[in-house]
Each structure stands twice: as structure tokens, then as C-alpha cells.
Write a protein that holds these residues in place. Structure first.
Motif, PDB file in Angstrom:
ATOM      1  N   THR A   6       0.709   7.387 -11.917  1.00 27.30           N
ATOM      2  CA  THR A   6      -0.410   8.190 -11.512  1.00 27.30           C
ATOM      3  C   THR A   6      -0.493   8.583  -9.949  1.00 27.30           C
ATOM      4  OG1 THR A   6      -1.056   5.783 -10.591  1.00 27.30           O
ATOM      5  CG2 THR A   6      -1.568   6.150 -12.908  1.00 27.30           C
ATOM      6  N   GLY A   7       0.561   8.328  -9.393  1.00 24.57           N
ATOM      7  CA  GLY A   7       0.620   8.671  -8.001  1.00 24.57           C
ATOM      8  C   GLY A   7      -0.270   7.872  -6.923  1.00 24.57           C
ATOM      9  N   ALA A   8      -0.822   6.956  -7.510  1.00 26.27           N
ATOM     10  CA  ALA A   8      -1.779   5.988  -6.692  1.00 26.27           C
ATOM     11  C   ALA A   8      -0.940   4.872  -6.233  1.00 26.27           C
ATOM     12  CB  ALA A   8      -3.108   5.496  -6.995  1.00 26.27           C
ATOM     13  N   ASP A   9      -1.003   4.156  -5.011  1.00 25.40           N
ATOM     14  CA  ASP A   9      -0.496   3.138  -4.513  1.00 25.40           C
ATOM     15  C   ASP A   9      -0.937   1.761  -5.180  1.00 25.40           C
ATOM     16  OD1 ASP A   9      -2.369   1.243  -2.766  1.00 25.40           O
ATOM     17  OD2 ASP A   9      -2.728   3.233  -2.115  1.00 25.40           O
ATOM     18  N   ALA A  24      -4.447   0.275  -4.165  1.00 23.40           N
ATOM     19  CA  ALA A  24      -5.558   0.983  -4.523  1.00 23.40           C
ATOM     20  C   ALA A  24      -5.705   1.006  -6.071  1.00 23.40           C
ATOM     21  CB  ALA A  24      -5.337   2.496  -3.866  1.00 23.40           C
ATOM     22  N   ALA A  25      -4.933   0.731  -6.964  1.00 21.87           N
ATOM     23  CA  ALA A  25      -4.983   1.016  -8.023  1.00 21.87           C
ATOM     24  C   ALA A  25      -5.481  -0.592  -8.668  1.00 21.87           C
ATOM     25  CB  ALA A  25      -3.887   1.603  -8.906  1.00 21.87           C
ATOM     26  N   GLU A  26      -5.482  -1.388  -7.762  1.00 25.05           N
ATOM     27  CA  GLU A  26      -5.829  -2.844  -8.243  1.00 25.05           C
ATOM     28  C   GLU A  26      -4.666  -3.189  -9.160  1.00 25.05           C
ATOM     29  OE1 GLU A  26      -9.712  -3.258  -9.263  1.00 25.05           O
ATOM     30  OE2 GLU A  26     -10.344  -3.039  -7.183  1.00 25.05           O
ATOM     31  N   ARG A  47       4.107   3.398  -4.672  1.00 27.90           N
ATOM     32  CA  ARG A  47       3.399   4.032  -5.439  1.00 27.90           C
ATOM     33  C   ARG A  47       3.615   3.833  -7.033  1.00 27.90           C
ATOM     34  NH1 ARG A  47      -0.390   7.046  -3.078  1.00 27.90           N
ATOM     35  NH2 ARG A  47      -0.174   7.511  -0.915  1.00 27.90           N
ATOM     36  N   ASN A  48       2.698   3.997  -7.882  1.00 27.02           N
ATOM     37  CA  ASN A  48       2.922   4.161  -9.242  1.00 27.02           C
ATOM     38  C   ASN A  48       3.277   5.725  -9.769  1.00 27.02           C
ATOM     39  OD1 ASN A  48       2.882   4.343 -11.982  1.00 27.02           O
ATOM     40  ND2 ASN A  48       1.100   2.796 -12.229  1.00 27.02           N
ATOM     41  N   ALA A  99       0.782  -1.073  -0.066  1.00 24.89           N
ATOM     42  CA  ALA A  99      -0.043   0.065  -0.079  1.00 24.89           C
ATOM     43  C   ALA A  99       0.786   1.179   0.025  1.00 24.89           C
ATOM     44  CB  ALA A  99      -0.984   0.096   1.291  1.00 24.89           C
ATOM     45  N   ASP A 135       3.807   2.378 -17.981  1.00 22.50           N
ATOM     46  CA  ASP A 135       4.260   2.336 -16.249  1.00 22.50           C
ATOM     47  C   ASP A 135       5.515   1.942 -16.400  1.00 22.50           C
ATOM     48  OD1 ASP A 135       1.601   2.732 -15.227  1.00 22.50           O
ATOM     49  OD2 ASP A 135       1.354   0.596 -15.147  1.00 22.50           O
TER      50      ASP A 135
END
Length: 389
Positions: free
Chosen positions: A20-23, A26-28, A16-17, A13, A51
Motif C-alpha cells: 500500500t505504501g503506507a506506514d 498510519a494504516a492501523e 512501510r507496507n 511510523a 501483505d
């Protein structure tokens, strides 16, 4: 300490990507997490073309840093080409080394730990039924089945295999009872098989080669797997185990007429089935359903074995019908099949099953052992009459 699955999802968690800035949780982006009791971890990472590839390294390192993790494998997939089941955060009640529902353990590696290649969770749509595959190296494939549990089906299967080996035949036996494997106990073998050249090496006992899901999972670990997973495990046991060239390949089926039976007949050609029952009517009625299932799937039923047929009075030698009489004969007559054996109720059979010493080997002169050996000869005769030599 938190459960391993919970610590894995927590560690991911914070990865982070950059795009996108999402972990990644969370980004599945993380799917199909599986663990084994000895700390092996396997998961799928969905990585798009734009990516950063260093995410693979970051995910691996985040898990490797956790206490108790011994090995990490990250499978990378293109999200545009796959839609596996997303990983979910583990509930706080999960135990260390537990597996997500409907997923088998991580892959077998070089005989270390007890594991199996990770398989995707059951698909939402019914899977396409595959065409049966021929495995000529397995020889004649024989399913030993029963309509219900508690009739001694595994005992018959094990002793039949040992009897065939004593006849000089090359024999393998596969434990298809995914939910309650008994072969490790009954044959006295219990170790994690090694893997050589991507082939699982079966264990050996009493001159026969043996493979069971019980060798690959811990005794207390429940197998909470649905039909498609059962199908994949049985198929893997058929094609990915180094059986060598066999004359006879016995499959110890689970009780009933469920996923394992259908999976086996869909996976390969089964040359014959042996139906095990006990004399009482409740067992015979269940066995009849087993006969009909194999008939509907075009598997020849080789005959009926009546187990626990009678108890021999140790003082007089006269048979005592503990569970009634004639059930096997009635079933055979109703189905127009031969009654190929009546195995007496002998405490030494139970003792041999609990100690890993099949009665055919441990007490070869006993009436039960002789009857089981006679059944083996009759099975061979039936197969020859159907298929030739």
C-alpha cells in the motif's frame, strides 16, 4: 530520551507496507502495544493474506534497534478475523515503560521481570458472561471480603490462611485486590514468579502458596484496568498458576461489591465467604451489602468476623471498646449468620502486617492469634456442615 512508547510508535511510523505504501502506524496495522519496565515489548500486527510476510521481521527489527528494549514479541492476526483496539501514538507525557490505558503488562517469562500475558482492551459491547469453571485441585474456595476498606480484611485473610496451614491443611491464597495488592507486604514475599511449562509458579510463605498481581507489576505502577481485564487476570490466576492439590484456597477480595467479586463468582464456584467488619455502624452497613451480594450470587456466607473488636488494657486486662461494641453481633443476627470471631485490636497485628510476620505465626500465644486460629477451625466446621467432609 523520549518515553519508550513514543519511540516505538515513531520507529514503526517509518516501516512501510510495500503493497500500500503506507506506514504500519498510519494504516492501523499495529494494535495493542504493551511494554514492561524492563524493556519487554509486545504488540499485534494485522497482516492480510496479500501483505508481504517480511513486514513482521521489519516491525520486530525496528523495535529491537531501540535503546532499552530487551525483548520483542509480535503477534500476527488476520485483519478479516479480528478487530482489536488500534494502537495510538503515545502522548509526550508518557513515562518510560508505561502501559496503554486498560492494558496489563506483557507476558511472564521464566521469572525475569514482572509481567503478565497481554490481554485485549475492554470490548465495546458487554462481554458474554462465562459459565463458572470448577477447579477441584483448589479444594474449598473461600472469599474473604468486606464492604469497605480499612477494616483489616487482608490481615484476617492472611492469618486465616496461616492458621489453616498450621492445622496441617494444604493452603493457597490469591490476592484479588488488583488495584491495591497487600499480600506481598503482609507475607514478606516479593519476587517475580517463574514460569515452567506455561504455568506460573506461586511463591510460598509460612507453608502457604501465594499469588498476587503485586508480584507482577512494579510497586509504583498503577493498575488502570476495567472489569473485563480484571476478570481475565483473576481467571488466569485460577487456571494458569501451578497451585498443586490444595485443601483450601483463600481469595483476598478488594473492598466493596465491584468487578472483582462478580468476576470471581462468574469464574468459578466459590464455596463460602467470610465477611469482615469492625464494630462501628458505618462499617456494619457496608458489610451488610457484601453479605447480600454473596447471597444473591448463591455463595454461602460462612460467618461474620468482627475485627478490632476491642483493645485489651495492658494494665487491667479489661476490654476497651475503641470502635464501639456489638456491630458484628448485630450484623450476624440481622443476616441470620454466625459471628465466628471477634479479633482484638493489637498493635502486634499491625506490626506483623508491615514486617511480613502474621501474628498467628509471630505471636501464637497472643489473644489475637488464638482467636484467629479459632476462626479457622469454625470456618472448616461451617464448610463441613454445608458440603460434608
Amino acid at each position: 530520551m523520549q518515553p519508550l512508547m513514543e519511540r516505538i510508535t515513531g520507529a514503526l511510523a517509518v516501516v512501510r507496507n510495500p503493497r500500500t505504501g503506507a506506514d504500519v502506524m498510519a494504516a492501523e496495522m499495529v494494535r495493542d502495544i504493551a511494554t514492561t519496565v524492563d524493556g519487554k515489548v509486545r504488540l499485534t500486527l494485522l497482516l492480510a493474506a496479500d501483505d508481504d510476510a517480511t513486514l513482521v521481521r521489519d516491525v520486530r527489527q525496528a523495535i529491537e534497534a531501540l535503546a532499552g528494549v530487551s525483548d520483542v514479541r509480535v503477534d500476527v492476526r488476520d485483519p478479516a478475523q479480528t478487530d482489536p483496539t488500534p494502537a495510538r501514538r503515545a502522548p509526550t507525557s508518557a513515562s518510560p515503560g508505561s502501559l496503554p490505558m486498560n492494558q496489563p503488562p506483557a507476558p511472564a517469562t521464566g521469572g525475569m521481570g514482572r509481567s503478565l500475558p497481554v490481554m485485549d482492551a475492554a470490548p465495546k459491547a458487554p462481554p458474554k458472561v462465562p459459565e463458572p469453571v470448577a477447579y477441584p485441585q483448589l479444594g474449598r474456595i473461600i472469599a474473604v471480603s468486606s464492604g469497605t476498606g480499612g477494616v483489616g480484611k487482608s490481615t484476617v485473610a492472611v492469618n486465616l490462611a496461616v492458621a489453616l496451614a498450621k492445622m496441617g491443611k494444604r493452603v493457597g491464597i490469591m490476592d484479588a485486590d488488583i488495584y491495591g495488592p497487600n499480600l506481598p507486604l503482609m507475607l514478606g514475599v516479593d519476587a517475580a514468579p517463574s514460569v515452567v511449562d506455561e504455568k506460573i509458579i506461586p511463591l510460598e510463605a509460612y507453608g502457604i502458596k501465594v499469588m498476587s498481581i503485586g508480584f507482577l507489576i512494579e510497586k509504583e505502577q498503577p493498575a488502570i484496568w476495567r472489569g473485563p481485564i480484571v476478570m481475565k487476570i483473576l481467571t488466569q490466576f485460577l487456571k494458569d498458576v501451578a497451585w498443586g492439590q490444595l485443601d483450601y484456597f483463600l481469595v483476598d477480595m478488594p473492598p466493596g461489591t465491584g468487578d472483582a467479586q462478580l468476576s470471581l463468582v462468574q469464574a468459578t464456584q466459590v464455596h463460602g465467604a467470610v465477611i469482615v467488619t469492625t464494630p462501628q455502624q458505618v462499617s456494619v452497613g457496608d458489610a451488610l451489602r457484601g453479605v447480600k451480594m454473596f447471597e444473591r450470587t448463591a455463595v454461602p456466607v460462612l460467618g461474620i468476623v468482627e475485627n478490632m473488636s476491642y483493645f485489651e488494657n495492658p494494665e487491667t486486662g479489661k476490654p476497651i471498646a475503641v470502635f464501639g461494641t456489638g456491630g458484628g453481633a448485630r450484623l450476624a443476627a440481622e443476616c441470620n449468620l454466625p459471628l465466628i470471631g471477634q479479633v482484638p485490636l493489637d498493635p502486634r497485628i499491625q506490626e506483623g502486617g508491615d514486617t511480613g510476620r502474621p501474628i498467628v505465626d509471630a505471636e501464637p500465644t497472643s489473644r489475637a492469634a488464638k482467636e484467629l486460629e479459632a476462626i479457622a477451625h469454625r470456618v472448616v466446621e461451617r464448610l463441613v456442615s454445608i458440603y460434608g467432609s
